[in-house]
Write a protein that holds these residues in place. Sequence first.
Motif, PDB file in Angstrom:
ATOM      1  N   MET A 214       3.714   5.669  -3.508  1.00 40.38           N
ATOM      2  CA  MET A 214       4.788   6.016  -4.038  1.00 40.38           C
ATOM      3  C   MET A 214       4.981   6.080  -5.498  1.00 40.38           C
ATOM      4  O   MET A 214       5.452   7.224  -6.076  1.00 40.38           O
ATOM      5  N   VAL A 215       4.661   4.878  -5.974  1.00 39.10           N
ATOM      6  CA  VAL A 215       4.463   4.848  -7.552  1.00 39.10           C
ATOM      7  C   VAL A 215       3.436   6.026  -8.220  1.00 39.10           C
ATOM      8  O   VAL A 215       3.666   6.380  -9.386  1.00 39.10           O
ATOM      9  N   ASN A 216       2.350   6.118  -7.307  1.00 42.76           N
ATOM     10  CA  ASN A 216       1.502   7.155  -8.059  1.00 42.76           C
ATOM     11  C   ASN A 216       1.998   8.383  -7.847  1.00 42.76           C
ATOM     12  O   ASN A 216       2.000   9.202  -8.878  1.00 42.76           O
ATOM     13  N   LEU A 217       2.775   8.908  -7.055  1.00 39.92           N
ATOM     14  CA  LEU A 217       3.372  10.076  -7.079  1.00 39.92           C
ATOM     15  C   LEU A 217       4.492  10.161  -7.955  1.00 39.92           C
ATOM     16  O   LEU A 217       4.703  11.119  -8.541  1.00 39.92           O
TER      17      LEU A 217
ATOM     18  N   TYR B 250       0.714  -1.165   0.090  1.00 42.54           N
ATOM     19  CA  TYR B 250      -0.066  -0.080   0.049  1.00 42.54           C
ATOM     20  C   TYR B 250       0.796   1.248   0.078  1.00 42.54           C
ATOM     21  O   TYR B 250       0.525   2.108  -0.784  1.00 42.54           O
ATOM     22  N   ASP B 251       2.149   1.332   0.881  1.00 42.90           N
ATOM     23  CA  ASP B 251       2.842   2.532   0.963  1.00 42.90           C
ATOM     24  C   ASP B 251       3.594   2.621  -0.397  1.00 42.90           C
ATOM     25  O   ASP B 251       3.653   3.777  -0.837  1.00 42.90           O
TER      26      ASP B 251
ATOM     27  N   PHE C 268      11.904   4.749 -11.420  1.00 38.67           N
ATOM     28  CA  PHE C 268      10.500   4.294 -11.405  1.00 38.67           C
ATOM     29  C   PHE C 268      10.474   2.849 -11.629  1.00 38.67           C
ATOM     30  O   PHE C 268       9.731   1.707 -11.050  1.00 38.67           O
ATOM     31  N   HIS C 269      11.502   2.308 -12.439  1.00 40.68           N
ATOM     32  CA  HIS C 269      11.464   0.827 -12.828  1.00 40.68           C
ATOM     33  C   HIS C 269      11.983   0.001 -11.682  1.00 40.68           C
ATOM     34  O   HIS C 269      11.511  -1.085 -11.352  1.00 40.68           O
ATOM     35  N   ASP C 270      13.018   0.628 -10.851  1.00 41.06           N
ATOM     36  CA  ASP C 270      13.413  -0.193  -9.552  1.00 41.06           C
ATOM     37  C   ASP C 270      12.315  -0.203  -8.620  1.00 41.06           C
ATOM     38  O   ASP C 270      12.057  -1.129  -7.871  1.00 41.06           O
TER      39      ASP C 270
END
Length: 321
Positions: free
Chosen positions: A251-254, A246-247, A286-288
């Motif tokens: 972070m992915v969304n941001l 969830y966390d 972002f890939h990592d």
Amino acid sequence: VFTVYKSTGTTVEFAWQGILGTILAARNMQLMTWIFPEGAKGHVCVDKDEVGGVHETSNYMILWYSTMFGWTKKVAHSRYDAIAQFMNADQMGGLEARAIYLPGGKLDKQHAWFAMRARHKEADKIVAAMSREHCKPGSTMYNDPNYAAYGELVCMLDVFLVVFLFLFARAPRNMVMFSMSWHTIWMMSFMNPAMGVPVPLGEKHWWSWTETQYFAVEATTVAGGLISIMVTMVPYARLQSLHKLYDHAIMVNLAVVNIWSDAVKYLAVGERSAMRFQIETQIEAFHDMASEVQEHIDGAWWETLSCCGHGERKRWLLAKF
């Protein structure tokens, strides 16, 4: 060491792999003990001299009985070596009898101890049988005649076949580590005439397997796996994969928002600038981040086991996202 990891889900996965690997290695040993109940356990053939037409042993014989390994038989060429082996008999505990028999088969009363009379009678029978053996001095005499006939061949085939099956099946690394470690250790002891099968001799029961070292390792591995999982469930530590998922989803969304915002700003300028390197760096990061999210998705499955409920629905939605 090989089980606790950075999330509960991954720890559950590693614990299951270690437990399953240990159980499979133990099942193989259960099969081998069914074929050869005492394994390669045996003793060295004693030298014999002919005295008055009667063959008598010319060496000292040392015997001891432990609750783990049963009777152990040793031969010494001098009294000094015999006493040394007598004093070091079964240092692992569970000793119920130990004695030195002099050349000729007579008991050395100064170096003899039996917890019960039955052990004394058993020792006398063993020494008498060793004295009557027709064998080449120095050769190994196995307790199980079947092992003497084809035991080494069967054991070597079993060792290589089990290793091949685990490697051919491409089992998870943690499962291979646990299974191969115990398989190698147990088979080395099984094929050692000084050890054989570590189980007390005597009347067999349906629960006799629970008295073996193999079952003890199975039980402690299960207990260790459960403790490892419980360690990761510290309150407020948020070590569960679902929490981490969830966390990281936030972070992915941001990260997606920042990448697109910077990309729009860069394209709006209409000329090349160093900003493109900043966007490229954000995309690589972002890939990592996405790889770590996938790890938490996989770990969360071990926490929910695809069972219906709030946790599984949460995992499924976040995985889709």
